[in-house]
Design a protein around this motif. Structure first.
Motif, short mmCIF file in Angstrom:
data_model
loop_
_atom_site.label_atom_id
_atom_site.label_comp_id
_atom_site.label_asym_id
_atom_site.label_seq_id
_atom_site.Cartn_x
_atom_site.Cartn_y
_atom_site.Cartn_z
N GLY A 345 0.77 -1.23 0.00
CA GLY A 345 0.00 0.00 0.00
C GLY A 345 0.80 1.27 0.00
N HIS A 346 2.13 1.20 -0.13
CA HIS A 346 2.94 2.41 -0.08
C HIS A 346 2.66 3.35 -1.25
N LYS A 347 2.37 2.77 -2.41
CA LYS A 347 2.16 3.61 -3.59
C LYS A 347 0.71 3.60 -4.06
N THR A 348 -0.10 2.76 -3.49
CA THR A 348 -1.45 2.58 -4.01
C THR A 348 -2.25 3.87 -4.00
N GLN A 349 -2.23 4.59 -2.88
CA GLN A 349 -3.05 5.80 -2.78
C GLN A 349 -2.60 6.84 -3.79
N GLN A 350 -1.32 7.05 -3.91
CA GLN A 350 -0.81 8.05 -4.84
C GLN A 350 -1.20 7.71 -6.28
N LEU A 351 -1.03 6.44 -6.67
CA LEU A 351 -1.35 6.04 -8.04
C LEU A 351 -2.84 6.08 -8.30
N THR A 352 -3.65 5.71 -7.32
CA THR A 352 -5.10 5.72 -7.50
C THR A 352 -5.60 7.15 -7.68
N VAL A 353 -5.06 8.08 -6.91
CA VAL A 353 -5.45 9.49 -7.06
C VAL A 353 -5.08 9.99 -8.45
N SER A 354 -3.88 9.64 -8.92
CA SER A 354 -3.47 10.04 -10.27
C SER A 354 -4.40 9.44 -11.31
N GLY A 355 -4.74 8.17 -11.12
CA GLY A 355 -5.63 7.51 -12.07
C GLY A 355 -7.01 8.13 -12.10
N ALA A 356 -7.45 8.68 -10.96
CA ALA A 356 -8.77 9.31 -10.92
C ALA A 356 -8.82 10.54 -11.81
N ASP A 357 -7.67 11.12 -12.12
CA ASP A 357 -7.62 12.30 -12.98
C ASP A 357 -7.60 11.94 -14.46
N PHE A 358 -7.56 10.65 -14.78
CA PHE A 358 -7.46 10.21 -16.16
C PHE A 358 -8.82 10.29 -16.84
N ILE A 359 -8.88 11.04 -17.92
CA ILE A 359 -10.08 11.09 -18.75
C ILE A 359 -9.79 10.29 -20.01
N PRO A 360 -10.34 9.10 -20.14
CA PRO A 360 -9.95 8.24 -21.26
C PRO A 360 -10.47 8.77 -22.59
N PRO A 361 -9.77 8.43 -23.68
CA PRO A 361 -10.29 8.78 -25.01
C PRO A 361 -11.65 8.12 -25.22
N THR A 362 -12.51 8.78 -25.97
CA THR A 362 -13.84 8.23 -26.23
C THR A 362 -13.98 7.84 -27.70
N TRP A 363 -14.88 6.92 -27.96
CA TRP A 363 -15.16 6.55 -29.34
C TRP A 363 -15.82 7.71 -30.09
N GLU A 364 -16.58 8.52 -29.38
CA GLU A 364 -17.19 9.68 -30.04
C GLU A 364 -16.12 10.60 -30.61
N ASP A 365 -15.07 10.86 -29.82
CA ASP A 365 -13.97 11.68 -30.32
C ASP A 365 -13.27 11.01 -31.50
N HIS A 366 -13.08 9.70 -31.39
CA HIS A 366 -12.43 8.96 -32.46
C HIS A 366 -13.20 9.10 -33.77
N PHE A 367 -14.51 8.86 -33.71
CA PHE A 367 -15.30 8.89 -34.93
C PHE A 367 -15.50 10.31 -35.46
N ASN A 368 -15.53 11.28 -34.58
CA ASN A 368 -15.61 12.67 -35.06
C ASN A 368 -14.40 13.00 -35.93
N LEU A 369 -13.23 12.50 -35.56
CA LEU A 369 -12.04 12.71 -36.37
C LEU A 369 -12.08 11.90 -37.66
N VAL A 370 -12.37 10.62 -37.53
CA VAL A 370 -12.25 9.72 -38.68
C VAL A 370 -13.30 10.02 -39.75
N LEU A 371 -14.54 10.17 -39.34
CA LEU A 371 -15.62 10.32 -40.32
C LEU A 371 -15.61 11.69 -40.99
N ARG A 372 -14.97 12.65 -40.36
CA ARG A 372 -14.85 13.95 -41.00
C ARG A 372 -13.96 13.88 -42.25
N LEU A 373 -13.04 12.91 -42.25
CA LEU A 373 -12.09 12.82 -43.36
C LEU A 373 -12.35 11.65 -44.28
N THR A 374 -13.32 10.81 -43.95
CA THR A 374 -13.61 9.68 -44.82
C THR A 374 -14.96 9.81 -45.53
#
Length: 374
Positions: A345-374
């Motif tokens: 548990g020495h690093k768990t709290q620090q890493l979990t807090v950092s992970g909570a700030d992660f906003i993952p890429p979305t498929w909506e963003d992916h398709f907005n890019l791809v379909l605009r050019l295809t």
């Protein structure tokens, strides 16, 4: 990823067709046929019975039923040499062709798609690993993959890359063959599953780690097995999730020899909810991969707020930044130290807090890019 494309494009305003290679030739699905097959892939409808052609030509029962349904719902069928004529007869002039799975990138198919009336050909490339790490491939795969990239360079109007790192690596290979086609980087969407029940036999009170991915040489399972042997009986649990791949007989033999009551367990065939539950209750995801074009498991774990310890790979840094602990794949001392810190548990709290700030890429963003050019 291919399922994400199928689901998204099924809801676009333009009609969606699908070209499928089967044992007996090419099948073209119209919008209604696409909907029928999608319902079966999603499990909303059962696959039908195997027809006579499948019973005569295929041994695998699941493939028999799938190919039978493809023929039942086909708008048209043909032998490969008649593909251009079939497409010209049934598709609107100037259609866009999207290939996102590294399959069917033959010269015959790409030429037929163009001759059949395609106005635009777009291909998604996942990585350059077969060329950069041929030692991890089956015999002949590197040469076959080089041929695919050569054909993509020659025929594609747009190449879609899952990461800037993949683009740089693939274009470094392509530039030896001529001018590079236009390109786009679009990160894949990350959709972590809703955690369900833990698989049978997992003690949630005992500290354990998860490694997720196909068991193939580049994924680094050999390193983790070495580390667990070094830690001995007091080691935390290690849950190995993923199907067995190729060229990995030594690792498979070690897995087959694992004691039933030992800390290391191989668990194949889990569904997404079970894997999410395993990750959520774990001390962390271990990802000692030697090469990645994108690397979904660390992103899925980070999206669940799970600590990640990963090899220091450009594609992982590109999306996750400084959230994981990055280690050299060959530095066993660093891996042992990180595992011990997370176990206690020495690093768990620090890493979990950092992970909570992660906003993952979305498929909506992916398709907005791809379909605009295809």
């Amino acid at each position: 990823m291919e399922l994400a494309y199928l689901r998204h494009l099924s809801h676009e305003s333009v009609p969606l067709f699908a070209l499928v290679r089967t044992t007996l030739g090419c099948v073209l699905l119209g919008p209604d046929g696409v909907a029928e097959i999608a319902a079966r892939i999603d499990g909303r409808l059962p696959w039908g019975r195997a027809d006579l052609l499948s019973r005569l030509t295929r041994r695998d029962g699941a493939v028999r039923r799938a190919e039978s349904d493809l023929r039942r719902f086909a708008l048209a069928r043909c032998r490969p040499k008649r593909l251009a004529a079939m497409l010209a007869r049934h598709l609107p002039e100037g259609f866009a062709y999207l290939n996102v799975g590294h399959s069917n990138l033959t010269a015959l198919t790409l030429r037929a798609v163009r001759q059949g009336g395609a106005g635009r050909i777009a291909v998604l490339i996942h990585d350059a690993i077969p060329l950069e790490f041929p030692q991890y491939q089956r015999p002949g795969v590197a040469e076959e993959f080089a041929g695919r990239l050569q054909r993509v360079r020659a025929h594609a109007d747009l190449v879609i890359y899952n990461s800037a790192d993949t683009r740089a690596r693939v274009e470094a290979q392509m530039q030896a063959w001529g001018l590079l086609p236009p390109a786009l980087v679009a990160h894949l969407g990350v959709e972590p599953a809703v955690p369900g029940a833990l698989p049978t036999g997992i003690d949630a009170e005992r500290p354990y780690f998860v490694v997720l991915g196909t068991i193939e040489p580049r994924k680094g399972h050999d390193l983790l097995l070495d580390l667990w042997e070094e830690m001995g009986p007091q080691a935390p649990g290690l849950i190995i999730c993923g199907a067995r791949g190729w060229n990995n007989a030594a690792v498979f033999a070690r897995l087959d020899a694992l004691p039933a009551d030992g800390p290391v367990r191989e668990m194949a065939g889990l569904d997404d909810a079970q894997i999410a539950a395993l990750l959520q209750r774990s001390c962390g995801l271990l990802f000692p991969s030697r090469a990645e074009g994108y690397g979904l498991p660390p992103m899925e774990a980070a999206a669940l707020g799970v600590p990640v310890v990963s090899s220091d790979l450009p594609a992982i840094r590109e999306v996750l930044g400084n959230i994981p602990v990055y280690l050299k794949e060959s530095d066993r001392y660093q891996w042992l130290s990180a595992i011990e810190s997370l176990k206690t548990g020495h690093k768990t709290q620090q890493l979990t807090v950092s992970g909570a700030d992660f906003i993952p890429p979305t498929w909506e963003d992916h398709f907005n890019l791809v379909l605009r050019l295809t």
